[in-house]
Design a protein around this motif. Structure first.
Motif, PDB file in Angstrom:
ATOM      1  N   GLN A 117       2.676   1.540  -3.420  1.00 21.17           N
ATOM      2  CA  GLN A 117       1.859   1.774  -4.617  1.00 21.17           C
ATOM      3  C   GLN A 117       0.928   2.977  -4.497  1.00 21.17           C
ATOM      4  OE1 GLN A 117       0.026  -1.930  -6.053  1.00 21.17           O
ATOM      5  NE2 GLN A 117       1.750  -3.090  -5.237  1.00 21.17           N
ATOM      6  N   LEU A 118       0.490   3.285  -3.264  1.00 16.69           N
ATOM      7  CA  LEU A 118      -0.453   4.402  -3.119  1.00 16.69           C
ATOM      8  C   LEU A 118       0.171   5.621  -2.449  1.00 16.69           C
ATOM      9  CD1 LEU A 118      -3.720   2.543  -1.984  1.00 16.69           C
ATOM     10  CD2 LEU A 118      -3.015   3.191  -4.288  1.00 16.69           C
ATOM     11  N   TYR A 146       0.824  -1.202   0.000  1.00 12.60           N
ATOM     12  CA  TYR A 146       0.000   0.000   0.000  1.00 12.60           C
ATOM     13  C   TYR A 146       0.862   1.257   0.000  1.00 12.60           C
ATOM     14  CZ  TYR A 146      -4.502  -2.348   0.780  1.00 12.60           C
ATOM     15  OH  TYR A 146      -5.645  -3.106   0.642  1.00 12.60           O
ATOM     16  N   ILE A 147       1.884   1.253   0.859  1.00 13.51           N
ATOM     17  CA  ILE A 147       2.767   2.432   0.951  1.00 13.51           C
ATOM     18  C   ILE A 147       3.473   2.638  -0.375  1.00 13.51           C
ATOM     19  CG2 ILE A 147       4.912   3.295   1.988  1.00 13.51           C
ATOM     20  CD1 ILE A 147       4.029   2.039   4.626  1.00 13.51           C
ATOM     21  N   VAL A 168     -12.822  -2.442   4.549  1.00 11.39           N
ATOM     22  CA  VAL A 168     -11.896  -2.411   5.689  1.00 11.39           C
ATOM     23  C   VAL A 168     -12.706  -2.382   6.985  1.00 11.39           C
ATOM     24  CG1 VAL A 168     -10.006  -1.184   6.807  1.00 11.39           C
ATOM     25  CG2 VAL A 168     -10.182  -1.184   4.316  1.00 11.39           C
ATOM     26  N   MET A 181      -7.330   5.054  -1.157  1.00 13.06           N
ATOM     27  CA  MET A 181      -7.390   3.660  -0.695  1.00 13.06           C
ATOM     28  C   MET A 181      -8.846   3.292  -0.469  1.00 13.06           C
ATOM     29  SD  MET A 181      -5.489   1.840   2.501  1.00 13.06           S
ATOM     30  CE  MET A 181      -6.011   0.243   3.091  1.00 13.06           C
TER      31      MET A 181
END
Lengths: 224, 648
Positions: free
Chosen positions: A152-153, A149-150, A203, A198
């Protein structure tokens, strides 16, 4: 002119030369060190260090006898920590349990201030004897793909808790093990995330936190 | 005549104190004559000393009044001392500037601290320089003494710092140097039961067969030696030292070119070990060989995941083979051991199958390419160590704490005596020094799971060393580790990469929740091994089967998938898993990277005599000679008499 005087004059010249040499040396040293310090500073700024990696000492209002606010706390986290301070001063265990759970939610379920998968939030609020177990569980569970996540986003686009709703706080007891039963509170919470890139639709946004009295310190012993 | 206009050449008058004008003398003119009240009848008045007028100026010119010498100031000529002082001062400045310039490469370990050190050092230097300046300018004794003392301390301190820095840099240079010069000792080994003419010296090898492993330094040196001695031998190539040794025993070759310490490696093969005492070295020679490795990737290890191949070398073979992958964002580190007896294609031998540890006898590059071909994982860097480094590095960190399942006698090594030494290693949670740590990491026979236990223990020792390095704050420990590593560890990681990563890991450890008590906990270390099954390989030379290890394809694939997820930042991500946890639950167990068993089948026997099914013959009756029976005599034919006449 006597020889003595001649010698004295010659010595005086040498001494003056030595003084000049010293001044030149001092100036040279000053320049050399200046360049070295500049080199170190330039090297540091070249490496784009993630700002969240810096560990800042929190202000005094975010440290109390039992807890210290998490790294790079969000404003919501600070607000709930102030509630925790108030509850502790009032010695209201139920309020403390509620504040502990809310602080945990804002730290654990917020990734915009995190540095990597190892940076599991809210650890201090977890039952002390099982913190390591919870950390490993988290690194292979909720925090498992944080690195992707870090990468790619970007950290700034990840989940951040923007509000927590208390659905109920119930006094109960909790069996820590076969021999230990502790006073506990089931704190039912739900929360919302900041809208960003995200996808937070699936979630987790609610849970019941069982907060137990562990030798006078309120700690989360179960999350369901 | 007054004092002021007196001609200096005139003889001065003696002035009698009885002279009425005596009292008119200017101030400053003193007499030593005491003023007594004269009395003719009492005490006799001593004759007063004649008083002379003050001395006129001398003939050499006007004289300055004599100054009182100042206290605390040198009176003599101090210039030589000042010259020495100045030289010392310049030397001190140059030395400390040099030291601090050359420590800047380590500034990533603590930028703020390095800047502070520079500022403090600058202030101290300038202060001492100013002291020296004052000492020379004012000639003050106190300034001279203090500046001397400070200079002696500063030059001494700077000299020591320079010595340490030189040592550190020299060791780093050795570790990261792409060139490696090693002394390759080779033996021409013969077997006492070799057929043909006995081989007594190197010339007896003329026309005989010499076995060797192509591509190895031992083979190249052996050929060169024989050529230099004018020996014309026939060379037979094999894929490993063990095969060459087997061929020697089996009589396929008359001599084997092997590493001088071949007994240590052949001795680990239980089938070959009994033959060792029947072999001897016809000739042993050594030569320095310089090899150059390929440089590593130029990745930023603080941002990009990377892989490292760790090999533990023993007489050119790779006893330890571990593939490590590191993800600097998640701080997850996977360690995958590959059994050294894994029977795999060796890339630099055209894919010929052999035990994987033999790839190392050719070169580190061969080892790397073989592992890459086996696992499918690209290797960015290598780290190679030997026995001595394990002992010395473990001792440098103060020993390691491990769990040992079974008490055993460890095959340890005495570095000073350069010989094997057996030391007991207790069961349970134990603290091991360097020698015992080596024994612990090498042992397999004492454990049920043999080589797997050894792999597990090797990883445990490495983890412990890393943990100790992260926990220490003593710079002396780092210097000792580098001293140990300098001679015994090689890598194609650059100094900057290593320093940056260590600094990065320490920074992460500060942020990690448990970092104050367990900084190594910031890393999530996952232990793994390539699983497989035991098999046997026929040795024509020994006319028997040798042990090999066949790897599971399933284990290779699962390991590949897991490692790729760790290092490929473009992998697809899942929705974060909801939390459901309780302190009263069983502790969470990390999922394994690969399984212990895969139902793949596969040959457990390779090579050997061909076996065809021959049915058991039908049981046949026992043949007996028939009894001879005298034939009955043939009776003579009887004839009827013939009657005459006819019938009706």
């Amino acid at each position: 002119m006597s020889e003595n005087k001649h010698r004295k004059k010659s010595n005086a010249k040498v001494n003056n030369l030595l003084l000049v040499l010293l001044i030149v040396t001092m100036l040279g040293t000053l320049v050399a060190f200046g360049m070295n310090i500049f080199k170190i500073v330039a090297k540091e700024s070249e490496e784009e260090q993630v700002k969240t990696a810096e560990v800042e000492k929190p202000e005094n209002e975010f440290i109390n006898d039992f807890y210290t606010i998490g790294h790079n706390a969000t404003e919501l986290n600070k607000e709930y920590f102030r509630e925790l301070n108030t509850a502790l001063e009032a010695q209201d265990q139920k309020a403390v349990a509620e504040a502990v759970a809310k602080c945990f939610v804002t730290e654990y379920y917020t990734w915009t201030n995190k540095d990597g998968n190892y940076d599991v939030g809210g650890m201090q609020y977890i039952y002390t004897n099982d913190q390591r177990d919870f950390e490993v569980y988290s690194r292979y569970g909720f925090y498992h793909d944080m690195d992707l996540y870090i990468s790619q986003l970007g950290t700034e686009n990840l989940i951040e808790v923007t509000g927590v709703t208390v659905n109920g706080v119930t006094e109960t007891s909790y069996d820590i093990d076969d021999e230990t039963t502790a006073t506990a509170y089931d704190v039912d919470l739900s929360w919302t995330y900041k809208a960003n890139s995200m996808d937070t639709a699936d979630v987790q946004n609610s849970a019941v936190f069982t907060v137990v009295d562990h030798d006078g310190r309120m700690e989360i012993a179960a999350i369901d | 005549m007054t004092m002021n206009n007196m001609n200096h050449t005139e003889k001065l008058p003696i002035i009698d104190p009885q002279d009425p004008g005596y009292a008119n003398y200017p101030d400053g003119v003193t007499t030593d004559v005491p003023k007594f009240q004269s009395s003719p009848t009492s005490i006799p008045v001593p004759e007063p000393e004649p008083v002379r007028a003050p001395q006129p100026p001398s003939s050499s010119g006007p004289q300055e009044p004599k100054k009182k010498p100042k206290k605390g100031v040198f009176r003599g000529n101090m210039t030589p001392a000042y010259i020495i002082l100045t030289i010392l001062s310049i030397a001190m400045n140059v030395l400390l500037v040099y030291v601090l310039f050359h420590t800047t490469r380590f500034s990533a370990l603590g930028t703020d601290k390095f800047i502070l050190i520079n500022i403090v050092a600058l202030a101290v230097l300038l202060l001492i320089d100013i002291l020296v300046f004052v000492a020379i300018r004012s000639k003050k004794i106190w300034a001279f003494i203090i500046s001397c003392l400070c200079l002696v301390l500063a030059v001494g301190g700077g000299g020591y710092a320079n010595y340490v820095l030189t040592r550190v840099n020299a060791n780093l240079e050795k570790i990261t140097s792409r060139e490696k010069t090693t002394e390759v000792k080779t033996s021409l080994v013969i077997y006492e039961n070799t057929s043909g003419e006995p081989i007594m010296d190197i010339n007896d090898l003329n026309g005989r067969k010499v076995g060797l492993v192509p591509g190895t330094s031992n083979a190249d040196l052996a050929k060169a030696k024989l050529a230099a001695e004018g020996v014309n031998a026939e060379y037979v190539e094999f894929l490993s030292f063990a095969e060459t040794f087997s061929a020697l025993i089996g009589g396929k070759v008359d001599c084997a070119a092997l590493p001088a310490g071949y007994a240590a490696t052949i001795g680990t093969e239980p089938e070959l070990e009994p033959y060792l005492e029947e072999t001897s070295a016809l000739l042993t020679f050594s030569e320095s060989v310089t090899t150059e490795n390929t440089g590593g990737s130029d990745k930023d290890l603080t941002k990009e995941p990377f892989t490292v191949l760790i090999t533990g070398e023993n007489e050119t073979l790779a006893d330890t083979i571990i593939v490590v992958s590191v993800n600097p964002i998640s701080m997850k580190i996977t360690m995958t051991s590959i059994a050294r007896d894994s029977y795999v294609p060796i890339t630099c031998w055209g894919g010929g199958l052999s035990k994987i540890n033999n790839a190392h006898t050719v070169s580190e590059e061969c080892m790397i390419s073989t592992v890459e071909a086996l696992t499918g994982i690209h290797i960015d860097y290598f780290v190679e160590f030997n026995f001595a480094s394990v002992i010395q590095v473990v001792d440098a960190v103060g020993g390691v704490d491990v769990y040992n399942e079974v008490e055993f006698e460890g095959q340890c090594w005495d570095v000073e005596e350069d010989e094997l030494v057996v030391l007991p290693i207790e069961a349970g949670y134990v603290h091991l020094d360097g020698q015992r740590a080596l024994g612990f990491a090498r042992e397999r026979y004492a454990f049920e799971d043999g080589d797997f236990a050894r792999q597990r223990h090797q990883q445990a020792v490495i983890e412990q060393v890393v943990a100790k390095v992260m926990a220490t704050r003593d710079p002396n420990t780092y210097v000792k580790i580098l001293d140990a590593a300098g001679e015994n560890i090689r890598t194609n990681l650059s100094t900057e990469q290593m320093v940056n990563f260590v600094a990065y890991a320490m920074q992460k450890a500060k942020r990690y929740y448990g970092g104050s008590t367990n900084p190594a906990g910031v890393m999530d270390i996952v232990n793994n091994r390539i699983t497989g099954y035991s098999a046997q390989l026929w040795s024509d030379g020994l006319d028997m089967y040798l042990y090999i290890y066949q790897v599971y394809n399933g284990s290779l694939m699962d390991t590949y998938d897991y490692v790729m997820r760790n290092i490929d930042m473009d992998s697809s991500y899942d929705t974060p898993e909801s939390v459901s946890w309780a302190a009263s639950d069983e502790d969470f167990v990390k999922p394994p990277m690969s399984a212990d068993y895969y139902a793949e089948g596969g040959a457990t026997t390779i090579g050997g005599p061909t076996e065809t099914y021959v049915p058991e013959p039908e049981p046949q009756p026992e043949y007996t000679e028939p009894e001879y029976v005298e034939p009955e005599p043939t009776p003579e034919p009887q004839t009827e008499p013939v009657e005459e006449g006819g019938g009706e």
